[in-house]
Design a protein around this motif. Structure first.
Motif: not given
Length: 198
Positions: A122-138
């Motif tokens: 669940e914690a990893n899913n939260a990280v993935v979700f917030v990163a996908r909402a941003g731009a130029h993810a690295q």
């Protein structure tokens, strides 16, 4: 849709920031602050209180000042809504304020948000979700783990070019927003230090 949710969450943060008046040193509560409930930081599940603080258990003010390259004036603590964390604000009303392009009294230089989940997945899913909402993810090496850094809206003047980093250490998600628009280095430096303390 996820980008819209991220922008709306960030706007809620900015609309609800509490602040004091005049120049304050780190460790001194801002004058006139009531500690009333503030807007929720990104990722919170409900009302979050922002109160004056003398320290932040996730990062030392001197470390944040050096990592961000900005003079700090005050610090607040976040609690509630399933999160804990801190906000660091720039020094105000200084002769150096304009020349250094420091944010104003209502805009944090840096926000640290820590959430615990029922499982590492669940914690990893939260990280993935917030990163996908941003731009130029690295993907960024944060030492013992890898995290995601991305551009997002934090300071409205920066036109959604502020850098943020997110990572999970087991069941704990860490999210760091900054006013840095120059790249991942400063924000990643801070999140590495925070991860050593959670």
């Amino acid at each position: 849709m996820t980008r819209l949710l991220s922008v709306l969450a960030t706007l809620m943060v900015l609309a609800g920031c509490t602040s004091g008046t005049g120049e304050q040193d780190i460790g001194s509560p801002p004058a006139g602050s009531s500690g009333a409930p503030s807007g929720a930081p990104s990722g919170s599940a409900g009302p979050v209180r922002e109160t004056p603080a003398h320290s932040c258990r996730f990062a030392d003010p001197a470390f944040v000042r050096n990592a961000m390259g900005m003079r700090l004036g005050r610090i607040t603590r976040l609690a509630g809504g399933g999160v804990t964390g801190c906000r660091f604000y720039a020094l105000q009303d200084s002769s150096l304020h304009t020349s250094e392009h420091l944010p104003g009294p209502h805009q944090p230089v840096l926000e640290i948000v820590v959430r615990r989940f029922a499982s590492p997945v669940e914690a990893n899913n939260a990280v993935v979700f917030v990163a996908r909402a941003g731009a130029h993810a690295q993907r960024v090496d944060l030492g013992r783990i890898t995290g995601d850094c991305f551009q997002t809206a934090f300071d409205p003047k920066d036109n959604s070019k502020d850098w943020a980093c997110a990572a999970n250490a087991g069941r704990t998600e860490v999210l760091v927003h900054s006013v840095d628009t120059t790249g991942t280095f400063s924000t990643a430096t801070v999140i590495r230090a925070v991860l050593r303390r959670v």
